[in-house]
Scaffold this motif. Structure first.
Motif, PDB file in Angstrom:
ATOM      1  N   ASP A  43      -3.800   8.066   7.574  1.00  0.00           N
ATOM      2  CA  ASP A  43      -3.829   6.744   8.268  1.00  0.00           C
ATOM      3  C   ASP A  43      -2.443   6.349   8.581  1.00  0.00           C
ATOM      4  O   ASP A  43      -1.678   5.973   7.553  1.00  0.00           O
ATOM      5  CB  ASP A  43      -4.581   5.734   7.148  1.00  0.00           C
ATOM      6  N   PRO A  44      -2.218   6.161   9.731  1.00  0.00           N
ATOM      7  CA  PRO A  44      -0.640   5.520  10.134  1.00  0.00           C
ATOM      8  C   PRO A  44      -0.513   4.161   9.659  1.00  0.00           C
ATOM      9  O   PRO A  44       0.714   3.888   9.562  1.00  0.00           O
ATOM     10  CB  PRO A  44      -0.986   5.592  11.748  1.00  0.00           C
ATOM     11  N   ASP A  45      -1.715   3.508   9.497  1.00  0.00           N
ATOM     12  CA  ASP A  45      -1.172   1.998   8.585  1.00  0.00           C
ATOM     13  C   ASP A  45      -0.692   2.383   7.265  1.00  0.00           C
ATOM     14  O   ASP A  45       0.266   1.311   6.821  1.00  0.00           O
ATOM     15  CB  ASP A  45      -2.605   1.273   8.488  1.00  0.00           C
ATOM     16  N   VAL A  46      -1.141   3.397   6.796  1.00  0.00           N
ATOM     17  CA  VAL A  46      -0.599   3.738   5.350  1.00  0.00           C
ATOM     18  C   VAL A  46       0.857   4.283   5.422  1.00  0.00           C
ATOM     19  O   VAL A  46       1.815   3.891   4.555  1.00  0.00           O
ATOM     20  CB  VAL A  46      -1.367   4.486   4.341  1.00  0.00           C
ATOM     21  N   ARG A  61       2.980   4.523   7.938  1.00  0.00           N
ATOM     22  CA  ARG A  61       4.215   4.152   8.866  1.00  0.00           C
ATOM     23  C   ARG A  61       5.437   3.885   8.239  1.00  0.00           C
ATOM     24  O   ARG A  61       6.404   3.946   9.213  1.00  0.00           O
ATOM     25  CB  ARG A  61       3.626   2.852   9.735  1.00  0.00           C
ATOM     26  N   TYR A  62       5.510   3.526   7.197  1.00  0.00           N
ATOM     27  CA  TYR A  62       6.979   3.591   6.628  1.00  0.00           C
ATOM     28  C   TYR A  62       7.426   4.338   5.558  1.00  0.00           C
ATOM     29  O   TYR A  62       8.609   4.521   5.155  1.00  0.00           O
ATOM     30  CB  TYR A  62       7.149   2.121   5.563  1.00  0.00           C
ATOM     31  N   GLU A 112       3.433   8.575  11.109  1.00  0.00           N
ATOM     32  CA  GLU A 112       1.932   9.160  10.675  1.00  0.00           C
ATOM     33  C   GLU A 112       2.426  10.403  10.432  1.00  0.00           C
ATOM     34  O   GLU A 112       3.337  11.357  10.744  1.00  0.00           O
ATOM     35  CB  GLU A 112       1.018   9.057  11.763  1.00  0.00           C
ATOM     36  N   HIS A 130       0.650   4.061  -2.808  1.00  0.00           N
ATOM     37  CA  HIS A 130      -0.025   3.989  -1.682  1.00  0.00           C
ATOM     38  C   HIS A 130      -1.579   3.652  -1.554  1.00  0.00           C
ATOM     39  O   HIS A 130      -1.962   4.200  -2.287  1.00  0.00           O
ATOM     40  CB  HIS A 130       0.247   5.116  -0.827  1.00  0.00           C
ATOM     41  N   HIS A 133      -5.627   1.056   3.671  1.00  0.00           N
ATOM     42  CA  HIS A 133      -5.346  -0.281   4.241  1.00  0.00           C
ATOM     43  C   HIS A 133      -6.479  -1.293   4.036  1.00  0.00           C
ATOM     44  O   HIS A 133      -6.218  -2.385   3.787  1.00  0.00           O
ATOM     45  CB  HIS A 133      -5.008  -0.041   5.578  1.00  0.00           C
ATOM     46  N   THR A 134      -7.808  -0.822   3.705  1.00  0.00           N
ATOM     47  CA  THR A 134      -8.806  -1.723   3.303  1.00  0.00           C
ATOM     48  C   THR A 134      -8.702  -2.250   2.081  1.00  0.00           C
ATOM     49  O   THR A 134      -9.344  -3.212   1.761  1.00  0.00           O
ATOM     50  CB  THR A 134     -10.316  -0.947   3.768  1.00  0.00           C
ATOM     51  N   TRP A 153      -5.755  -3.304   0.569  1.00  0.00           N
ATOM     52  CA  TRP A 153      -4.541  -4.097   0.576  1.00  0.00           C
ATOM     53  C   TRP A 153      -5.050  -5.693   0.301  1.00  0.00           C
ATOM     54  O   TRP A 153      -6.238  -6.065   0.786  1.00  0.00           O
ATOM     55  CB  TRP A 153      -3.769  -4.042   1.898  1.00  0.00           C
ATOM     56  N   ASN A 209      10.313  -2.772   5.408  1.00  0.00           N
ATOM     57  CA  ASN A 209       8.944  -3.254   4.764  1.00  0.00           C
ATOM     58  C   ASN A 209       9.330  -4.380   3.811  1.00  0.00           C
ATOM     59  O   ASN A 209       9.627  -4.039   2.660  1.00  0.00           O
ATOM     60  CB  ASN A 209       8.507  -2.048   4.093  1.00  0.00           C
TER      61      ASN A 209
END
Length: 176
Positions: A30-33, A35-36, A42, A98, A101-102, A104, A137
């Motif tokens: 998941d790129p949301d997870v 990205r940093y 990703e 990590h 994202h759902t 968070w 971040n």
């Protein structure tokens, strides 16, 4: 149903296995997870698989990994939180977390990190914990400071190619 070696009120900590590739893909795919945590923001399917194998190998070699975590009552995958050797000879471990994202914003990261900090000092007998975060971040910066980590320096992080703010948490003496 997963076996948990560590549990909090809401979270169960398990150990990665090769059969968990679908969970690793849900998290690190998941790129949301990610990205940093990577230069590209990703990970490819092959990089996710390599990441899972690295975690499995860490456990085989050092008895620690970024452990998969689950909502204990329903056995729902949340993400991972755990340790890896940073300066093994000095008893310093890196802590990381990590989450899908759902998950968070529900307090899982803090609950998992506090449990892992306790585990690191009491069970692993760590002398210190290290953590770093991507320079953009700010949420991770606030998170680490809330956990009691103190900024020490910037350190080059190969996967992003950037200098990451870095922090240390020293074990508190009993009763402090």
């Amino acid at each position: 149903m997963k076996d948990y070696f560590l549990q909090t009120k809401r979270i169960g900590f398990s150990i990665w296995s090769k059969e968990d590739l679908n969970l690793a893909e849900a998290l690190w795919g998941d790129p949301d997870v990610t990205r940093y945590i990577s230069a590209e923001g990703e990970l490819t399917a092959e990089e996710v698989k390599d990441r899972l194998l690295m975690e499995i190998n860490q456990y085989q070699e050092h008895g620690v990994q970024y452990f998969p975590i689950f909502e204990a009552e329903e056995n729902v995958f949340i993400g991972c939180c755990g340790l890896r050797p940073y300066d093994f000879k000095s008893g310093i471990y890196e802590i990381g977390c990590h989450l899908i994202h759902t998950m968070w914003g529900k307090g899982y990261a803090g609950e998992a990190a506090r449990a892992m900090i306790d585990y690191a000092f009491k069970e692993i007998k760590a002398n210190k914990l290290f953590a770093g975060h991507h320079p953009e971040n700010s949420a991770s910066q606030k998170f680490l400071e809330k956990l009691g980590f103190h900024y020490t320096h910037d350190e080059f992080y190969q996967p992003t190619g950037l200098q990451h703010p870095s922090y240390v948490l020293k074990q508190q003496p009993p009763g402090s």
